[in-house]
Design an enzyme around this catalytic site. Structure first.
Site: not given
Ligand code: NDP
Length: 299
Positions: A55, A99, A122
């Site tokens: 990422k 995460q 997200d």
């Protein structure tokens, strides 16, 4: 019988990333700012480390700022919430991603609730889930966004199609159902309690498998010509003892029946990161009060 068209997620992700990079350079030139993404990892799970590294790399490749926070496995919930508060306040950070999964001492719901909804790239915050459900603008989870773009590679207009999603998680199944409703599909969400899953799946013009069970979906579950989107990522042992990745769909059987299908790897996976980059630019524009660059329209 003709073989299904393979939908190339890697190529589509590369083209999304190019559009993001062009949008970033337009923002830099016209509005003098660069979007920034902060990724927080707690603990040293090797798979998560690889995701986080990828990422970060893709974020900088797209011309954006990347901030990585690698916190030890025994980090307290309070310490993580303090870190998020700082990131919420930082003018250089427009997107925050924590995460998952998190170690047992940390409640993931509390952590997601703590992220500023306008930086929640997200799309997991309840405010963004609510915005999606009622059709207001907001940040939408990356994997479902990628699934819709992949399905549209096979057929631009999904309107009126029967869509069946197997899996009802908050990160894939449920938000994807909202997006496919927005595309005017007739949507069914199936799960572990669904009666006669093969029969339900056979109704689908668009079949999405987001389950986490290797090759659960067999060829005979698929309607001839259907678009099949395989979200599953399952690590299995080959006969020679080596590990390989397979999806939730028995790929070889499915390609004999489906009209189009995403492979694993190389389908949904690359699109998830590409959509994260796009979400970071969207979040940055929202926070800076500038219009979204034209090249990102439709993402
Ligand atoms: P979850 O474990 O949160 O959800 C799985 C869903 O599948 C649940 O709704 C569960 O039903 C359902 N399910 C489980 N077993 C069966 C069964 N035998 N028949 C029918 N339904 C079943 O998983 P996620 O949504 O987080 O992820 C799903 C898969 O997608 C995983 O393989 C994951 O690795 C992958 N993934 C891939 C991403 C990518 O970028 N490509 C991103 C995110 C996930 P119930 O609710 O009844 O328990």
């Amino acid at each position: 019988m003709s073989e299904a068209r393979i939908i190339d997620g890697k190529a589509l992700a590369a083209s999304v990333q190019e559009r993001v990079a062009a949008a970033v350079s337009e923002l830099r030139m016209k509005h003098s700012f660069v979007p920034g993404l902060a990724v927080v990892l707690v603990g040293d799970d090797p798979a998560s480390r690889v995701y986080v590294r990828n990422k970060g790399r893709r974020t900088t490749e797209a011309g954006m700022k990347s901030f990585e926070y690698l916190l030890p496995a025994d980090t307290t919930e309070k310490a993580l919430l303090d870190r998020i508060r700082l990131l919420n306040e930082s003018p250089e950070v427009h997107g925050i991603l924590v995460q998952l999964p998190l170690p047992g001492q940390i409640d993931p719901a509390r952590v997601i609730d703590a992220i500023d909804p306008d930086k929640d790239v997200d799309g997991f915050h309840v405010i963004n889930a609510g915005r999606l459900a009622v059709g207001r603008p907001g940040l939408v989870p990356c994997t479902p966004l990628g699934c819709v773009l992949l399905a549209k590679q096979a057929r631009e207009d999904l309107s009126g199609l029967e869509a069946v999603i197997i899996g009802r998680s908050n990160i894939v199944g449920k938000p994807l159902a909202q997006l496919l409703l927005r595309e005017n599909c007739t949507v069914t969400i199936a799960h572990s309690r669904t009666r006669d899953l093969p029969e339900v799946a056979r109704r689908a013009d668009v079949l999405v498998a987001a389950v986490g069970r290797p090759e659960l979906v067999r060829g005979e579950w698929i309607k001839a010509g259907a678009i099949v989107i395989d979200v599953g990522i399952n690590r299995v042992r080959r006969e020679d003892g080596k590990a390989r990745l397979v999806g939730d769909v028995a790929f070889d059987e499915a390609t004999a029946v489906a009209g189009a299908i995403t492979p694993v790897p190389g389908g949904v996976g690359p699109m998830t990161i590409a959509m994260l980059l796009a979400n970071t630019v969207k979040a940055a524009c929202l926070q800076r009060g500038v219009p979204l660059p034209r090249m990102l329209e439709g993402l």
